[in-house]
Scaffold this motif. Structure first.
Motif, PDB file in Angstrom:
ATOM      1  N   ASP A 112      -6.443  -4.849  51.993  1.00  0.00           N
ATOM      2  CA  ASP A 112      -5.217  -4.795  51.842  1.00  0.00           C
ATOM      3  C   ASP A 112      -4.781  -6.153  52.630  1.00  0.00           C
ATOM      4  OD1 ASP A 112      -2.227  -4.417  53.413  1.00  0.00           O
ATOM      5  OD2 ASP A 112      -3.825  -4.876  55.590  1.00  0.00           O
ATOM      6  N   PHE A 113      -4.265  -6.989  50.886  1.00  0.00           N
ATOM      7  CA  PHE A 113      -3.972  -8.022  50.360  1.00  0.00           C
ATOM      8  C   PHE A 113      -3.294  -7.575  48.821  1.00  0.00           C
ATOM      9  CE2 PHE A 113      -8.976  -8.031  49.887  1.00  0.00           C
ATOM     10  CZ  PHE A 113      -8.847  -7.250  48.611  1.00  0.00           C
ATOM     11  N   ALA A 114      -1.963  -8.976  48.087  1.00  0.00           N
ATOM     12  CA  ALA A 114      -2.604  -8.582  47.036  1.00  0.00           C
ATOM     13  C   ALA A 114      -3.201  -9.067  46.595  1.00  0.00           C
ATOM     14  CB  ALA A 114      -0.609  -9.744  46.964  1.00  0.00           C
ATOM     15  N   ILE A 115      -3.230  -8.590  44.856  1.00  0.00           N
ATOM     16  CA  ILE A 115      -3.923  -9.384  44.071  1.00  0.00           C
ATOM     17  C   ILE A 115      -3.481  -9.442  42.558  1.00  0.00           C
ATOM     18  CG2 ILE A 115      -5.072  -6.809  43.724  1.00  0.00           C
ATOM     19  CD1 ILE A 115      -8.024  -8.258  43.225  1.00  0.00           C
ATOM     20  N   SER A 116      -4.013 -10.646  42.083  1.00  0.00           N
ATOM     21  CA  SER A 116      -3.859 -10.651  40.886  1.00  0.00           C
ATOM     22  C   SER A 116      -4.902 -11.390  39.722  1.00  0.00           C
ATOM     23  CB  SER A 116      -2.334 -11.392  40.235  1.00  0.00           C
ATOM     24  OG  SER A 116      -2.324 -12.410  41.387  1.00  0.00           O
ATOM     25  N   LYS A 117      -5.099 -10.914  38.728  1.00  0.00           N
ATOM     26  CA  LYS A 117      -5.783 -11.521  37.311  1.00  0.00           C
ATOM     27  C   LYS A 117      -5.173 -13.849  37.647  1.00  0.00           C
ATOM     28  CE  LYS A 117      -7.627 -10.336  33.953  1.00  0.00           C
ATOM     29  NZ  LYS A 117      -7.740  -9.778  31.959  1.00  0.00           N
ATOM     30  N   LEU A 118      -5.935 -14.223  37.463  1.00  0.00           N
ATOM     31  CA  LEU A 118      -5.736 -15.713  38.196  1.00  0.00           C
ATOM     32  C   LEU A 118      -6.386 -16.060  36.641  1.00  0.00           C
ATOM     33  CD1 LEU A 118      -4.446 -18.272  40.143  1.00  0.00           C
ATOM     34  CD2 LEU A 118      -6.972 -18.552  40.390  1.00  0.00           C
ATOM     35  N   ALA A 119      -7.051 -16.224  35.962  1.00  0.00           N
ATOM     36  CA  ALA A 119      -7.097 -16.512  34.162  1.00  0.00           C
ATOM     37  C   ALA A 119      -8.637 -16.053  34.280  1.00  0.00           C
ATOM     38  CB  ALA A 119      -7.550 -18.127  34.858  1.00  0.00           C
ATOM     39  N   GLU A 120      -9.289 -15.993  33.228  1.00  0.00           N
ATOM     40  CA  GLU A 120      -9.894 -16.063  32.331  1.00  0.00           C
ATOM     41  C   GLU A 120     -10.585 -17.083  31.450  1.00  0.00           C
ATOM     42  OE1 GLU A 120      -8.817 -13.823  28.859  1.00  0.00           O
ATOM     43  OE2 GLU A 120      -8.069 -11.526  29.659  1.00  0.00           O
ATOM     44  N   VAL A 121     -12.469 -17.148  31.982  1.00  0.00           N
ATOM     45  CA  VAL A 121     -12.529 -18.406  31.581  1.00  0.00           C
ATOM     46  C   VAL A 121     -14.109 -18.112  30.484  1.00  0.00           C
ATOM     47  CG1 VAL A 121     -14.896 -19.408  32.940  1.00  0.00           C
ATOM     48  CG2 VAL A 121     -12.576 -18.734  34.501  1.00  0.00           C
ATOM     49  N   ARG A 122     -14.184 -18.342  29.495  1.00  0.00           N
ATOM     50  CA  ARG A 122     -14.735 -18.843  29.088  1.00  0.00           C
ATOM     51  C   ARG A 122     -16.525 -18.629  29.765  1.00  0.00           C
ATOM     52  NH1 ARG A 122     -11.328 -21.975  23.911  1.00  0.00           N
ATOM     53  NH2 ARG A 122     -11.791 -22.907  26.050  1.00  0.00           N
ATOM     54  N   SER A 123     -17.679 -18.470  28.372  1.00  0.00           N
ATOM     55  CA  SER A 123     -18.386 -19.178  29.060  1.00  0.00           C
ATOM     56  C   SER A 123     -19.259 -19.314  27.381  1.00  0.00           C
ATOM     57  CB  SER A 123     -19.290 -18.086  29.566  1.00  0.00           C
ATOM     58  OG  SER A 123     -18.736 -17.681  30.718  1.00  0.00           O
ATOM     59  N   TYR A 124     -20.453 -20.178  27.748  1.00  0.00           N
ATOM     60  CA  TYR A 124     -21.131 -20.609  26.528  1.00  0.00           C
ATOM     61  C   TYR A 124     -22.814 -20.525  27.006  1.00  0.00           C
ATOM     62  CZ  TYR A 124     -17.116 -23.681  24.638  1.00  0.00           C
ATOM     63  OH  TYR A 124     -16.045 -23.365  24.210  1.00  0.00           O
ATOM     64  N   PHE A 125     -23.226 -19.494  25.392  1.00  0.00           N
ATOM     65  CA  PHE A 125     -25.106 -19.766  26.056  1.00  0.00           C
ATOM     66  C   PHE A 125     -25.830 -21.355  26.001  1.00  0.00           C
ATOM     67  CE2 PHE A 125     -28.619 -19.261  24.520  1.00  0.00           C
ATOM     68  CZ  PHE A 125     -29.804 -18.457  25.405  1.00  0.00           C
ATOM     69  N   PHE A 126     -26.288 -22.231  25.898  1.00  0.00           N
ATOM     70  CA  PHE A 126     -27.285 -23.462  26.362  1.00  0.00           C
ATOM     71  C   PHE A 126     -28.452 -23.191  26.421  1.00  0.00           C
ATOM     72  CE2 PHE A 126     -23.386 -24.508  27.828  1.00  0.00           C
ATOM     73  CZ  PHE A 126     -22.671 -25.630  27.293  1.00  0.00           C
ATOM     74  N   GLU A 127     -28.983 -23.676  24.364  1.00  0.00           N
ATOM     75  CA  GLU A 127     -30.433 -23.425  24.451  1.00  0.00           C
ATOM     76  C   GLU A 127     -31.031 -24.894  23.554  1.00  0.00           C
ATOM     77  OE1 GLU A 127     -31.373 -20.309  21.263  1.00  0.00           O
ATOM     78  OE2 GLU A 127     -28.864 -20.713  20.592  1.00  0.00           O
ATOM     79  N   PRO A 128     -31.687 -25.297  23.543  1.00  0.00           N
ATOM     80  CA  PRO A 128     -32.458 -26.697  22.674  1.00  0.00           C
ATOM     81  C   PRO A 128     -32.129 -26.420  21.951  1.00  0.00           C
ATOM     82  CG  PRO A 128     -33.911 -26.088  24.796  1.00  0.00           C
ATOM     83  CD  PRO A 128     -33.008 -24.859  24.813  1.00  0.00           C
ATOM     84  N   ALA A 129     -31.611 -28.051  20.764  1.00  0.00           N
ATOM     85  CA  ALA A 129     -31.555 -27.461  19.517  1.00  0.00           C
ATOM     86  C   ALA A 129     -32.880 -27.443  18.375  1.00  0.00           C
ATOM     87  CB  ALA A 129     -30.522 -28.051  19.107  1.00  0.00           C
ATOM     88  N   THR A 130     -34.192 -28.227  19.029  1.00  0.00           N
ATOM     89  CA  THR A 130     -34.733 -28.325  18.258  1.00  0.00           C
ATOM     90  C   THR A 130     -35.729 -26.345  19.223  1.00  0.00           C
ATOM     91  OG1 THR A 130     -35.672 -29.955  20.338  1.00  0.00           O
ATOM     92  CG2 THR A 130     -34.482 -30.283  18.669  1.00  0.00           C
ATOM     93  N   THR A 131     -35.833 -26.039  19.703  1.00  0.00           N
ATOM     94  CA  THR A 131     -36.692 -25.566  20.352  1.00  0.00           C
ATOM     95  C   THR A 131     -36.135 -23.712  19.664  1.00  0.00           C
ATOM     96  OG1 THR A 131     -36.986 -25.311  22.318  1.00  0.00           O
ATOM     97  CG2 THR A 131     -38.480 -26.781  21.531  1.00  0.00           C
ATOM     98  N   THR A 132     -37.019 -22.804  20.350  1.00  0.00           N
ATOM     99  CA  THR A 132     -35.787 -21.709  20.370  1.00  0.00           C
ATOM    100  C   THR A 132     -36.140 -21.057  21.476  1.00  0.00           C
ATOM    101  OG1 THR A 132     -37.785 -20.206  19.634  1.00  0.00           O
ATOM    102  CG2 THR A 132     -37.299 -20.473  17.727  1.00  0.00           C
ATOM    103  N   ALA A 133     -35.120 -20.261  21.822  1.00  0.00           N
ATOM    104  CA  ALA A 133     -34.998 -19.605  22.766  1.00  0.00           C
ATOM    105  C   ALA A 133     -35.619 -19.227  23.486  1.00  0.00           C
ATOM    106  CB  ALA A 133     -33.439 -18.713  22.687  1.00  0.00           C
ATOM    107  N   GLY A 134     -36.833 -18.731  23.146  1.00  0.00           N
ATOM    108  CA  GLY A 134     -37.881 -17.915  23.477  1.00  0.00           C
ATOM    109  C   GLY A 134     -38.993 -18.619  24.123  1.00  0.00           C
ATOM    110  N   GLU A 135     -38.629 -20.226  23.345  1.00  0.00           N
ATOM    111  CA  GLU A 135     -39.330 -21.003  24.306  1.00  0.00           C
ATOM    112  C   GLU A 135     -39.148 -21.803  24.932  1.00  0.00           C
ATOM    113  OE1 GLU A 135     -40.774 -23.715  20.736  1.00  0.00           O
ATOM    114  OE2 GLU A 135     -41.597 -22.030  19.231  1.00  0.00           O
ATOM    115  N   ALA A 136     -38.144 -21.615  25.355  1.00  0.00           N
ATOM    116  CA  ALA A 136     -36.961 -22.525  27.057  1.00  0.00           C
ATOM    117  C   ALA A 136     -37.674 -21.603  27.688  1.00  0.00           C
ATOM    118  CB  ALA A 136     -36.180 -22.788  26.338  1.00  0.00           C
ATOM    119  N   MET A 137     -37.473 -22.135  29.207  1.00  0.00           N
ATOM    120  CA  MET A 137     -37.174 -21.324  30.728  1.00  0.00           C
ATOM    121  C   MET A 137     -35.302 -21.147  30.447  1.00  0.00           C
ATOM    122  SD  MET A 137     -39.560 -24.314  33.252  1.00  0.00           S
ATOM    123  CE  MET A 137     -38.145 -25.297  32.613  1.00  0.00           C
ATOM    124  N   LEU A 138     -35.392 -19.905  31.180  1.00  0.00           N
ATOM    125  CA  LEU A 138     -34.146 -18.831  30.856  1.00  0.00           C
ATOM    126  C   LEU A 138     -33.790 -19.335  32.880  1.00  0.00           C
ATOM    127  CD1 LEU A 138     -32.126 -17.438  30.150  1.00  0.00           C
ATOM    128  CD2 LEU A 138     -33.418 -14.637  30.976  1.00  0.00           C
TER     129      LEU A 138
END
Length: 279
Positions: free
Chosen positions: A150-176
């Protein structure tokens, strides 16, 4: 003491009769007499004496009237407070996650409040959703669209997201760093599942994920408003997720046309737009 009753004392003093006070206050004459009797009984003194058909205040009544006049002056001043402040006046409770409050709203709150001196904002930060049905907040910012309410609802924004990983190692070698299972439907988790990595850290606190990614030994996904410094870190590789995350605004129905609410909603939208541009 009941303020309405105390006003009757002043009206009887000014008009001299119960009938006159009744007409002035637009209440029944018998009500005037009954309330005065109640006050006299509570105070243990007599307020008026009948002299030639006119109600004259006693010495004790004059002492009471001095306080009533001061109270009336304060009440009048209170009524003028809103008139003395430019723009809308009100106090609004805004519920959101700590990250949104700290990183999107707080940096822009000072300028907004200085521009609207009649407004007061109360920030309610928690990972748990407030219960609108219990009036725990006036507005709420949510990252998942409620099914109903029982309230008014509307889209406020769209947020972008980024996936980060170490530049010198592969994603599989880093902690998720992953979000909890109950957030499995969000774009961030959908992207991480495709990586087929085992989560080594599970949290809904973006600051924790941010700290681990900054160690250059972890991978994870962060919203744009939480990772501006990471995007300039050359030891990290950032990938923009193809899907954005919707941000929803909930507003109590009775506040939809309120001037203070409308200007605050416009400010909330501007906060997210500014955060997106800076990101």
């Amino acid at each position: 003491m009941n303020w309405d009753d105390l006003r009757i004392i002043a009206a009887v003093r000014d008009e001299g009769t119960y009938a006159g006070a009744s007409a002035r206050l637009r209440i029944d004459e018998t009500t005037v007499g009954r309330r005065l009797t109640r006050i006299e009984r509570a105070l243990g003194l007599r307020l008026f004496e009948a002299v030639d058909g006119v109600r004259k205040p006693t010495r004790q009544c004059d002492m009471v009237l001095a306080h009533i006049q001061a109270m009336a002056a304060h009440a009048e001043e209170i009524g003028r407070i809103g008139e003395s402040l430019p723009g809308p006046v009100g106090r609004l409770r805004i519920a959101s996650t700590s990250a949104i409050a700290e990183e999107v709203l707080a940096p822009r709150a000072s300028e907004f409040l200085r521009a609207h001196p009649g407004l007061t904002l109360q920030f309610l930060t928690s990972s748990e959703n407030v219960k609108f049905s219990r009036w725990e907040a006036d507005l709420a910012i949510r990252l998942r669209k409620p099914d109903k309410g029982d309230f008014a609802i509307s889209k406020l924004a769209e947020v972008r997201s980024y996936f980060f990983e170490p530049a010198t190692t592969t994603a599989g070698e880093a902690m998720l760093c992953a979000y909890p299972d109950e957030l499995g439907g969000i774009p961030e988790m959908q992207f991480l599942r495709a990586k087929r990595l085992r989560a080594r850290c599970v949290t809904d606190n973006v600051r924790i994920i941010h700290t681990l990614i900054r160690s250059h030994h972890a991978v994870g996904v962060l919203p744009e408003h939480s990772c501006a410094d990471l995007l300039t870190d050359r030891r990290l590789r950032a990938t923009l997720l193809p899907k954005r995350r919707d941000v929803w605004l909930l507003v109590q129905n009775h506040l939809k046309r309120d001037a203070a609410t409308r200007v605050t909603i416009d400010w909330l939208r501007a906060c997210f737009q500014d955060a997106a541009q800076r990101g």
